[in-house]
Design an enzyme around this catalytic site. Structure first.
Site, mmCIF file in Angstrom:
data_model
loop_
_atom_site.group_PDB
_atom_site.id
_atom_site.type_symbol
_atom_site.label_atom_id
_atom_site.label_comp_id
_atom_site.label_asym_id
_atom_site.label_seq_id
_atom_site.Cartn_x
_atom_site.Cartn_y
_atom_site.Cartn_z
ATOM 1 C CB SER A 21 -1.691 5.846 -71.377
ATOM 2 O OG SER A 21 -2.813 6.594 -71.014
ATOM 3 C CE LYS A 54 -2.431 4.126 -66.436
ATOM 4 N NZ LYS A 54 -1.023 3.659 -66.894
ATOM 5 C CE1 TYR A 97 -5.693 2.777 -64.679
ATOM 6 C CE2 TYR A 97 -7.625 2.830 -66.412
ATOM 7 C CZ TYR A 97 -6.059 2.616 -66.027
ATOM 8 O OH TYR A 97 -5.375 2.035 -66.867
#
Length: 289
Positions: free
Chosen positions: A138, A156, A152
């Site tokens: 992650s 994650k 983004y």
């Protein structure tokens, strides 16, 4: 058939993926490395295969059937996959308002959907053997999102949530799920991202513009994290060896925080969450019939 643990690592051609590939090989383990275009790094392919490993092509944008076929091929090489590392990823940068829909979709396909498909493909074999480790890489952003990295961070965070549930689902089969949460490391990750230049409202001294300037500095070597040291931590966590791995196994930790910067932002997030919980306890408890 290899008697050493067999690793499958995505995104092996650079950054943390390459560092982990090399570290696992240095410990005598067997590695199946992957990248989108192995022809671009023939020297790395030769390096891995010289040490008894293999290198496969895996494009995260491939459809489900192709990824499933690739995983079946990988499992057939040495007869099993013991540790699967979903590391391949990239970063879409820009304000949440500015990033185009197409970039959002591709970000989720690469950073979330591809690891999910890979994981689904290997679970039957791991269940049959009643063993296996899935290590999902992650980011500190997945825990503590910052301006300019919202898309983004969302990709994650999706991986984090799915991994959290998956860990409880597969534990009865002897399978362990781990989430590596690295901070900023000295790799080419920042330079390899996709940037949506901020519109006028978000530029200059706006938090988005400021954050983008900081991210660009990482590509110039400002990041303090050592990828080799991160690889050692991930290796120990996945294998239950060394001081770090022993701690993770003993406490049955799901997350592995890597880097002092990651620890600091996570600590700040928990402090703020604790403040919110304490202030809203009575209100939250006032809504029952």
């Amino acid at each position: 058939m290899s008697t050493n643990p067999v690793w499958f690592i995505t995104g092996s051609s650079a950054g943390l993926g390459l560092a982990l590939t090399r570290y696992a090989l240095s410990q005598g383990h067997t590695v199946i490395a992957t990248s989108r275009n192995p022809a671009r790094t023939p020297e790395l392919v030769a390096e891995v295969e010289k040490q008894g490993g293999k290198w496969l092509t895996l494009d995260a944008l491939s459809d489900e059937n192709i990824i499933k076929e690739t995983m079946q091929q990988a499992e057939s090489i040495f007869g099993r996959l013991d540790i699967v590392v979903n590391n391949a990823a990239y970063c879409v940068l820009g304000s949440t308002e500015d990033v185009p829909d197409a970039d959002v979709v591709t970000q989720m396909q690469v950073n979330f959907l591809a690891p999910l498909r890979i994981t689904r493909a290997v679970l039957p074999g791991m269940r049959n053997r009643k063993s296996g480790v899935i290590l999902n890489v992650s980011s500190a952003q997945g825990v503590c999102p910052s301006p300019a990295t919202g898309i983004y961070a969302a990709s994650k965070a999706a991986m984090e949530a799915a991994s959290d549930a998956l860990g409880a689902e597969v534990a009865p089969f002897g399978i362990r799920v781990l989430i590596a949460v690295p901070g900023a490391f000295r790799t080419n990750f920042a330079n390899a991202g996709v940037l949506s230049e901020p519109s006028e409202a978000y530029a200059n001294d706006h938090p988005v513009g400021t954050r983008l300037g900081w991210v660009k500095s990482l590509g110039s070597g400002a990041a303090k994290g050592d990828p080799v040291k991160a690889a050692k931590v991930m290796f120990e966590a996945a294998t239950g060896t060394g001081d770090f791995g022993t701690l993770v196994a003993k406490e049955n930790f799901l997350r592995v925080l890597i880097g002092p910067d990651c620890w600091r932002v996570a600590d700040a997030k928990i402090t703020e969450f604790r403040r919110t919980l304490d202030a809203q306890k009575e209100l939250a408890g006032s809504t029952n019939l």
